[in-house]
Write an enzyme that holds these catalytic residues in place. Structure first.
Site, PDB file in Angstrom:
ATOM      1  N   GLU A  46       0.829  -1.214   0.000  1.00 36.79           N
ATOM      2  CA  GLU A  46       0.000   0.000   0.000  1.00 36.79           C
ATOM      3  C   GLU A  46       0.862   1.263   0.000  1.00 36.79           C
ATOM      4  OE1 GLU A  46      -3.207   2.707   2.481  1.00 36.79           O
ATOM      5  OE2 GLU A  46      -2.425   0.905   3.443  1.00 36.79           O
ATOM      6  N   ASP A 111       9.174   5.415  15.213  1.00 42.81           N
ATOM      7  CA  ASP A 111       8.991   6.842  14.951  1.00 42.81           C
ATOM      8  C   ASP A 111       9.354   7.600  16.230  1.00 42.81           C
ATOM      9  OD1 ASP A 111       8.183   9.362  14.227  1.00 42.81           O
ATOM     10  OD2 ASP A 111       6.044   8.904  14.082  1.00 42.81           O
ATOM     11  N   ASP A 113       9.768  11.357  17.760  1.00 39.34           N
ATOM     12  CA  ASP A 113       9.358  12.727  17.449  1.00 39.34           C
ATOM     13  C   ASP A 113       9.775  13.656  18.584  1.00 39.34           C
ATOM     14  OD1 ASP A 113       7.828  15.091  16.982  1.00 39.34           O
ATOM     15  OD2 ASP A 113       6.430  13.916  15.776  1.00 39.34           O
ATOM     16  N   CYS A 123      14.959  24.640  25.327  1.00 43.11           N
ATOM     17  CA  CYS A 123      15.397  25.467  24.199  1.00 43.11           C
ATOM     18  C   CYS A 123      14.299  25.654  23.163  1.00 43.11           C
ATOM     19  CB  CYS A 123      16.626  24.845  23.546  1.00 43.11           C
ATOM     20  SG  CYS A 123      16.415  23.086  23.171  1.00 43.11           S
ATOM     21  N   VAL A 167      13.016  11.340  13.640  1.00 44.90           N
ATOM     22  CA  VAL A 167      13.663  10.304  12.829  1.00 44.90           C
ATOM     23  C   VAL A 167      12.780   9.057  12.791  1.00 44.90           C
ATOM     24  CG1 VAL A 167      16.040  11.089  13.212  1.00 44.90           C
ATOM     25  CG2 VAL A 167      15.029   9.443  14.806  1.00 44.90           C
ATOM     26  N   HIS A 323       8.974  17.390   3.043  1.00 41.43           N
ATOM     27  CA  HIS A 323       8.138  17.911   4.126  1.00 41.43           C
ATOM     28  C   HIS A 323       7.540  19.245   3.682  1.00 41.43           C
ATOM     29  CE1 HIS A 323       6.508  19.067   7.914  1.00 41.43           C
ATOM     30  NE2 HIS A 323       6.887  17.920   8.448  1.00 41.43           N
TER      31      HIS A 323
END
Length: 426
Positions: A46, A111, A113, A123, A167, A323
């Site tokens: 898919e 994944d 994040d 930061c 990543v 992206h």
């Protein structure tokens, strides 16, 4: 973190050029076809495309590389997601008997994040990242890559920068692709240490004896913790962040350290006081004796979206997808250069499309190649495309991908030989 040279309004103009001249279709097909070892492997995969204005098209599937290429050039997807290998061709899922269409296998994926680390970074927050907090991704890759290789025996790991704030890892070994949902869940749970949502103060709890996997992970965390937590995030600097750290300790230790911190202001020295207290605690108590290790893990250990890893039918953003917010290409990462990987240096679609317009070098070579091209138009188009990406800053990332595919191909060869031997008539 959008790049200064990228304007998202230009994306509809840039995508056709990117897919026509730069997207590495031959390597992409080589990856997802897995050497043709299993019949219909690529055909039953898919693909999902997100088009302009967030139009979402699922259950796309293709018979050949040429068919995939043709459709992508026609649709110019803003985002490409890769799904599972199904029992039937996904684009025919409405025509098969009810209940018979189901996901069979897929790479084991992870994944990571940066938004999941918001409670331990000062930061940046949400989708923003900077070089100070990017260390967290380096730590995550180091820990997970070691565990997947050494503890589970997987070898074919493709690490990919998402293009914005995280990543992805694609574990491509045949054994990983065939894992059941229960087995995927077991691997994901084994690798998960940081538990609990925003309301949970203490997210890491260690028990005695510490598992060998956690000990190995701590060795890596200890390497990065002083730089990330004490220097870059200054967790033992201002009162607010100090209170957050103290809240993770046993009450008696907290009170003592609050006193000690009155006289000691340097973060490195304060952390030494914490370690001294932990050492003392280990000699006298069975409860809470690992609190300094728990603090290090809470601040630095990888935070996984386990649901992505557990489901066979879960979609994940494809390598070499663009992206839309940052314009950056989702590129494979070379772990030999992990420590120097800079997400801000990853090329944007505008950058590589501009690089295509630069004057070519080696005119004679070009002319001789042009003569050859007339002989075979199909090969010519492919050669042009190879030359095109090689003239841009995308080239080194395609090279990493090629190296990964070469390693993967070595694992197919054994399977192909086995298959050919079985088919021989003796």
């Amino acid at each position: 973190m959008s790049s200064p040279n990228y304007d998202s309004a230009c994306l509809p103009d840039l995508l056709p050029l990117y897919y026509r001249r730069l997207f590495p279709f031959s390597q992409y097909y080589r990856w997802l076809n897995y050497g043709g070892v299993q019949k219909n492997y690529f055909q039953n995969r898919e693909f999902s495309f997100t088009l302009k204005d967030d139009i979402y098209v699922r259950y796309q599937s293709f018979s050949t590389q040429a068919e995939l290429e043709k459709e992508m050039l026609k649709m110019n997807p803003y985002k490409i997601d890769i799904g599972a290998i199904y029992s039937h061709r996904p684009n025919q899922h409405n025509t098969v008997k009810s209940g018979t269409f189901h996901a069979l296998e897929k790479e084991l994926v992870f994944d990571i994040d940066m938004t999941d680390y918001d409670d331990v970074r000062s930061c940046c927050s949400a989708a923003d990242i900077c070089c100070k907090c990017w260390i967290l991704m380096t730590i995550a890759i180091r820990i997970l890559d070691r565990a997947l290789r050494d503890d589970f025996g997987f070898q074919q790991l493709l690490w990919v920068y998402s293009g914005r704030r995280g990543v992805h890892c694609w574990v491509c070994d045949e054994a990983a692709r065939k894992l059941s949902v229960a087995a995927r869940s077991a691997v994901a749970e084994y690798l998960s240490l940081v538990k609990g949502g925003d309301e949970t103060v203490k997210k890491v709890v260690l028990t005695d004896p510490i598992h060998p996997f956690i000990r190995e992970s701590l060795t890596l965390v200890e390497r990065y913790f002083p730089r990330y937590a004490l220097q870059e995030q200054d967790i033992l600097g201002c009162k607010e962040s100090v209170d957050k750290v103290l809240a993770l300790m046993p009450e008696d230790v907290r009170k003592e350290l609050q006193q000690d911190f009155q006289n000691e202001k340097k973060p490195e020295n304060r952390w030494k006081l914490v370690k001294d207290q932990a050492k003392r605690k280990q000699g006298t108590s069975k409860k809470g004796q690992y609190f300094e290790k728990e603090i290090m893990l809470q601040y630095c250990y990888p935070r996984l979206d386990v649901n992505v890893s557990k489901g066979v039918n879960h979609l994940l953003k494809s390598p070499f997808s663009v992206h839309p917010k940052t314009g950056r290409i989702s590129v494979p990462m070379d772990l030999k250069e992990l420590e120097t990987f800079d997400p801000f240096a990853v090329p944007t679609i505008s950058q590589i499309c501009e690089e295509l317009d630069r004057p070519r070098t080696g005119e004679d070579e070009e002319k001789s190649e042009d003569a050859k091209e007339k002989e075979n138009e199909k090969d010519a188009a492919e050669r042009r495309k190879i030359r095109d990406y090689k003239r841009t800053s995308l080239a080194k990332y395609v090279k990493y991908f090629d190296q990964f595919l070469d390693g993967l191909a070595r694992s197919w060869k054994g399977e192909l030989l086995k298959k050919s031997d079985l088919q021989k008539d003796f």
